[in-house]
Motif scaffolding. Sequence first.
Motif, PDB file in Angstrom:
ATOM      1  N   GLN A 110       0.820  -1.208   0.000  1.00 19.73           N
ATOM      2  CA  GLN A 110       0.000   0.000   0.000  1.00 19.73           C
ATOM      3  C   GLN A 110       0.859   1.265   0.000  1.00 19.73           C
ATOM      4  OE1 GLN A 110      -3.074   0.180   2.982  1.00 19.73           O
ATOM      5  NE2 GLN A 110      -3.656  -1.970   2.736  1.00 19.73           N
ATOM      6  N   LYS A 111       0.209   2.387  -0.382  1.00 12.93           N
ATOM      7  CA  LYS A 111       0.858   3.683  -0.295  1.00 12.93           C
ATOM      8  C   LYS A 111       1.031   4.064   1.174  1.00 12.93           C
ATOM      9  CE  LYS A 111       1.186   3.916  -4.588  1.00 12.93           C
ATOM     10  NZ  LYS A 111       2.361   3.132  -4.971  1.00 12.93           N
ATOM     11  N   PRO A 112       2.112   4.793   1.536  1.00 14.90           N
ATOM     12  CA  PRO A 112       2.985   5.557   0.632  1.00 14.90           C
ATOM     13  C   PRO A 112       4.182   4.786   0.095  1.00 14.90           C
ATOM     14  CG  PRO A 112       3.542   6.067   2.881  1.00 14.90           C
ATOM     15  CD  PRO A 112       2.393   5.113   2.957  1.00 14.90           C
ATOM     16  N   ASN A 113       4.251   3.456   0.310  1.00 12.41           N
ATOM     17  CA  ASN A 113       5.373   2.694  -0.228  1.00 12.41           C
ATOM     18  C   ASN A 113       5.357   2.748  -1.755  1.00 12.41           C
ATOM     19  OD1 ASN A 113       6.164   1.996   2.378  1.00 12.41           O
ATOM     20  ND2 ASN A 113       4.856   0.187   2.399  1.00 12.41           N
ATOM     21  N   MET A 121       0.863   3.550 -13.804  1.00 13.48           N
ATOM     22  CA  MET A 121      -0.501   3.805 -13.347  1.00 13.48           C
ATOM     23  C   MET A 121      -0.522   5.022 -12.431  1.00 13.48           C
ATOM     24  SD  MET A 121      -1.449  -0.187 -12.496  1.00 13.48           S
ATOM     25  CE  MET A 121      -3.204   0.110 -12.277  1.00 13.48           C
ATOM     26  N   THR A 122      -1.704   5.615 -12.269  1.00  5.91           N
ATOM     27  CA  THR A 122      -1.849   6.754 -11.374  1.00  5.91           C
ATOM     28  C   THR A 122      -1.854   6.281  -9.929  1.00  5.91           C
ATOM     29  OG1 THR A 122      -4.271   6.648 -11.338  1.00  5.91           O
ATOM     30  CG2 THR A 122      -3.236   7.926 -13.119  1.00  5.91           C
ATOM     31  N   GLU A 123      -1.613   7.199  -8.999  1.00 11.59           N
ATOM     32  CA  GLU A 123      -1.612   6.851  -7.582  1.00 11.59           C
ATOM     33  C   GLU A 123      -2.966   6.319  -7.137  1.00 11.59           C
ATOM     34  OE1 GLU A 123      -0.665   8.917  -3.256  1.00 11.59           O
ATOM     35  OE2 GLU A 123       0.035   9.861  -5.105  1.00 11.59           O
ATOM     36  N   GLN A 124      -4.029   6.852  -7.717  1.00 14.55           N
ATOM     37  CA  GLN A 124      -5.375   6.381  -7.369  1.00 14.55           C
ATOM     38  C   GLN A 124      -5.580   4.935  -7.824  1.00 14.55           C
ATOM     39  OE1 GLN A 124      -8.516   8.828  -8.906  1.00 14.55           O
ATOM     40  NE2 GLN A 124     -10.125   7.763  -7.786  1.00 14.55           N
ATOM     41  N   GLU A 125      -5.034   4.577  -8.971  1.00 12.51           N
ATOM     42  CA  GLU A 125      -5.203   3.221  -9.504  1.00 12.51           C
ATOM     43  C   GLU A 125      -4.437   2.182  -8.685  1.00 12.51           C
ATOM     44  OE1 GLU A 125      -5.822   3.658 -14.295  1.00 12.51           O
ATOM     45  OE2 GLU A 125      -3.856   4.235 -13.482  1.00 12.51           O
ATOM     46  N   THR A 126      -3.358   2.618  -8.012  1.00 15.23           N
ATOM     47  CA  THR A 126      -2.555   1.683  -7.221  1.00 15.23           C
ATOM     48  C   THR A 126      -2.745   1.886  -5.724  1.00 15.23           C
ATOM     49  OG1 THR A 126      -0.651   3.197  -7.247  1.00 15.23           O
ATOM     50  CG2 THR A 126      -0.807   1.590  -9.039  1.00 15.23           C
ATOM     51  N   GLN A 127      -3.801   2.559  -5.337  1.00 10.51           N
ATOM     52  CA  GLN A 127      -4.008   2.936  -3.943  1.00 10.51           C
ATOM     53  C   GLN A 127      -4.116   1.712  -3.026  1.00 10.51           C
ATOM     54  OE1 GLN A 127      -3.781   6.096  -2.884  1.00 10.51           O
ATOM     55  NE2 GLN A 127      -3.829   5.275  -0.814  1.00 10.51           N
ATOM     56  N   ASP A 128      -4.820   0.687  -3.439  1.00  4.95           N
ATOM     57  CA  ASP A 128      -4.966  -0.515  -2.611  1.00  4.95           C
ATOM     58  C   ASP A 128      -4.964  -1.734  -3.519  1.00  4.95           C
ATOM     59  OD1 ASP A 128      -5.569  -2.470  -0.744  1.00  4.95           O
ATOM     60  OD2 ASP A 128      -6.840  -1.129   0.432  1.00  4.95           O
ATOM     61  N   VAL A 129      -3.780  -2.225  -3.788  1.00 10.72           N
ATOM     62  CA  VAL A 129      -3.606  -3.359  -4.704  1.00 10.72           C
ATOM     63  C   VAL A 129      -4.316  -4.600  -4.179  1.00 10.72           C
ATOM     64  CG1 VAL A 129      -1.882  -4.883  -5.753  1.00 10.72           C
ATOM     65  CG2 VAL A 129      -1.424  -2.436  -5.565  1.00 10.72           C
ATOM     66  N   TRP A 130      -4.258  -4.825  -2.863  1.00 15.49           N
ATOM     67  CA  TRP A 130      -4.886  -6.001  -2.252  1.00 15.49           C
ATOM     68  C   TRP A 130      -6.395  -5.996  -2.465  1.00 15.49           C
ATOM     69  CZ3 TRP A 130      -3.683 -10.485   0.360  1.00 15.49           C
ATOM     70  CH2 TRP A 130      -4.686 -11.067   1.128  1.00 15.49           C
ATOM     71  N   GLU A 131      -7.051  -4.883  -2.147  1.00 16.28           N
ATOM     72  CA  GLU A 131      -8.518  -4.818  -2.263  1.00 16.28           C
ATOM     73  C   GLU A 131      -8.971  -5.033  -3.706  1.00 16.28           C
ATOM     74  OE1 GLU A 131     -11.028  -4.633  -0.126  1.00 16.28           O
ATOM     75  OE2 GLU A 131      -9.579  -4.843   1.505  1.00 16.28           O
ATOM     76  N   GLN A 132      -8.181  -4.555  -4.657  1.00 14.52           N
ATOM     77  CA  GLN A 132      -8.552  -4.699  -6.063  1.00 14.52           C
ATOM     78  C   GLN A 132      -8.319  -6.120  -6.583  1.00 14.52           C
ATOM     79  OE1 GLN A 132      -7.463  -1.448  -8.829  1.00 14.52           O
ATOM     80  NE2 GLN A 132      -6.475  -0.452  -7.084  1.00 14.52           N
TER      81      GLN A 132
END
Length: 374
Positions: A110-113, A121-132
């Motif tokens: 997760q961000k901010p890592n 990809m945009t920050e919004q698109e990678t905001q929560d990789v697990w949930e997606q």
Amino acid sequence: MGKMTAVAGPVATLTTEPGEDAFRKLFRFYRQSRPGTGDLGGVIDFSAARGTGPSASKVVRSQLSVSSVSEHDAHRAGLQPVSKWRAYGLEGYPGYQWHWVKQCLKLYSQKPNVCNLDKHMTEQETQDVWEQSKEFLRCKEMNKRQPRSLLEKLRWVTLGYHYNWDSKKYSADHYTPFPPDLAFLSEQVAAACGFQGFRAEAGILNYYRLDSTLGIHVDRSELDHSKPLLSFSFGQSAIFLLGGLKRDEAPTAMFMHSGDIMVMSGFSRLLNHAVPRVLPSPEGKGLPHCLDTPLPAVLPRGSVVEPCSMEDWQVCANYLKTARVNMTVRQVLATDQDFPSEHMEEKKRDITIGFCHLTDQDSRIKRARLNPDS
């Protein structure tokens, strides 16, 4: 000497490409190796009583500082008591795995890592990789070709001082807090190996698919090389090649299995190394035997290891059936040391060899990344 000859036997059948060094030749051999054949006969297996394979004569037992880590602190980090560890070294070179798998997939991504997906990809698109990705992975059928989830496209994540892949440097202004649970684990392992006072300041997590490799490289970008580099492996096994200071020295091949910890220190801290191959579970099942069961319901008091829900376990298990996760942790600065000023850096020629990216067999830029001069 007879045993050493057996290591070189199968490699000798490979034709050397123009300008190819000894390390690259063996890297290519294992990259093309066939599991279940004699191709892997020269790979040291530390999971045996004292290591197996023709190079097993190099394997020596290493002493640990048992009193440096209390049983309580070991349990808090999800480790067995140090007295039960088996530590090995190579001559010629002076428990609770699910928590760490879940952290690498669910929390550390997760961000901010920072991760490889940020470049595309945009920050919004990678905001929560697990949930997606979790529902896709939880229900995924392994025997069917399906599009990869976002989590399966993850190749690396950086923690703490974030490594700059372009400049091959760390900097004070590119930092986010290092995960305290991983820092605690690293400190216990380092202390058991005689490195009291080790500080976990930077981490690189590598996410391997079965067709991934890690090119030949040396980790020299840290400013303090007196501290060890810690490497934790989970999931599918891999072949790890440990070479010398120069690429023309043939490397030693060894297996890295799930739960294995490698500590590179002293002379070995600045040696060439690589991962030419990730191998499916030798038991013929999707998961290695040590990962058959989830975390226990009751954990030690004060443990940094957290319970893992059955839903999370299913997601992690399906992911690891075709993947390997590796955590590397390092101390960047010596005690009371600061990063050099930009003015000093401009005067200094950068000859640093940095970390090498993971590559996939089907990547369009694989050959560029595997270029030993890149």
